[in-house]
Design a protein around this motif. Sequence first.
Motif, short mmCIF file in Angstrom:
data_model
loop_
_atom_site.label_atom_id
_atom_site.label_comp_id
_atom_site.label_asym_id
_atom_site.label_seq_id
_atom_site.Cartn_x
_atom_site.Cartn_y
_atom_site.Cartn_z
N ARG A 58 95.38 59.67 25.25
CA ARG A 58 95.94 58.32 25.26
C ARG A 58 95.92 57.73 23.85
O ARG A 58 96.88 57.09 23.42
N LEU A 59 94.83 57.94 23.13
CA LEU A 59 94.73 57.44 21.77
C LEU A 59 95.76 58.11 20.86
O LEU A 59 96.37 57.47 20.01
N PHE A 60 95.95 59.41 21.05
CA PHE A 60 96.99 60.11 20.29
C PHE A 60 98.35 59.46 20.50
O PHE A 60 99.10 59.22 19.55
N ASP A 61 98.67 59.19 21.76
CA ASP A 61 99.98 58.60 22.08
C ASP A 61 100.15 57.22 21.45
O ASP A 61 101.23 56.87 20.99
N GLU A 62 99.07 56.44 21.45
CA GLU A 62 99.16 55.11 20.87
C GLU A 62 99.46 55.17 19.38
O GLU A 62 100.24 54.38 18.86
N ILE A 63 98.84 56.13 18.69
CA ILE A 63 99.08 56.27 17.26
C ILE A 63 100.51 56.77 17.01
O ILE A 63 101.22 56.27 16.13
N LYS A 64 100.93 57.77 17.80
CA LYS A 64 102.28 58.32 17.63
C LYS A 64 103.35 57.26 17.84
O LYS A 64 104.37 57.24 17.15
N ASP A 65 103.13 56.38 18.82
CA ASP A 65 104.14 55.40 19.20
C ASP A 65 104.00 54.08 18.45
O ASP A 65 104.73 53.13 18.75
#
Length: 290
Positions: A58-65
């Motif tokens: 989830r943290l990865f996705d937040e950074i990517k987006d």
Amino acid sequence: MLSNWRIFQRERFPLHNHLLLILALLLAHVALAGFSATWAWSWVTLFFVLLSFFFRMRLFDEIKDYAVDCEKNPSRPLPRGVLGVRDLQRAILILFCFELALTGIANPIALVMLLPAQGYSFLMYREFFIGKFLRRHLTTYAVSHTVVMVLLSALCSVWLLERFPWQLETRNWVFAIGCFGIFNVFEFGRKTFAKTEEQPGIDSYSTIWGHSGAVILNMSQGLLGLGAMGCAYPFYSFQWLLGSVVLIVLFIAGIAYILMNTTAAAKIYRSISGASILFILCVGILYAVY
């Protein structure tokens, strides 16, 4: 800072959804392995490794987006400054070390499967170094990411059976494919919208495939998930009936969404898509209980 993390967790990683999902995923693998295959302590430690893994993704996705969210979703925690990108990066490092340490202490054999799963998650974070291509193809993007569920399912089997990946039975890998299918149901369902909900410049499965195509795509993954689990477990007739009811309800919700094309119908369809993961996993859990 703790209160800020609580805001982030509540908005972007609601525990009432994720704890149930992870528990169902764990118990489905326990049922596949056999309740006598491990001790409760091992189940608890595996649960926390899975929880950490899902939260880290989830943290990865937040950074990517982040860049897109600043423009399209400014109300999300990162764009409005609740947390910064560096806060998430530090948390990712801590979680990565936590997963390695807990696995090394509780079940060293499982490191053989955890490391590939972690490596794949970092490739997902880097969008396999072909982000510009993947972002133009939403379905390919999603499927390339949900492949991680095959690795996580194998991690569960390796952990519970205390075997190396190459020692797993065929049914363990078939079940892993089933997990890939049912998590696609969640992914395809959550980005399927009514016409009035679509945002300009943001792709969804309903804009790419049309309303009917999005429902068919979703149903295909539900059938893949249930069919694979039926091959992994020796299902009894009542389990096939329960699984069929889940897919029929999903199909009816999809038909209502197609015909009505309203925000309410789309929300119901998305909710049922998410809930169907739990119910399909419960079909497997009932195998051990029965």
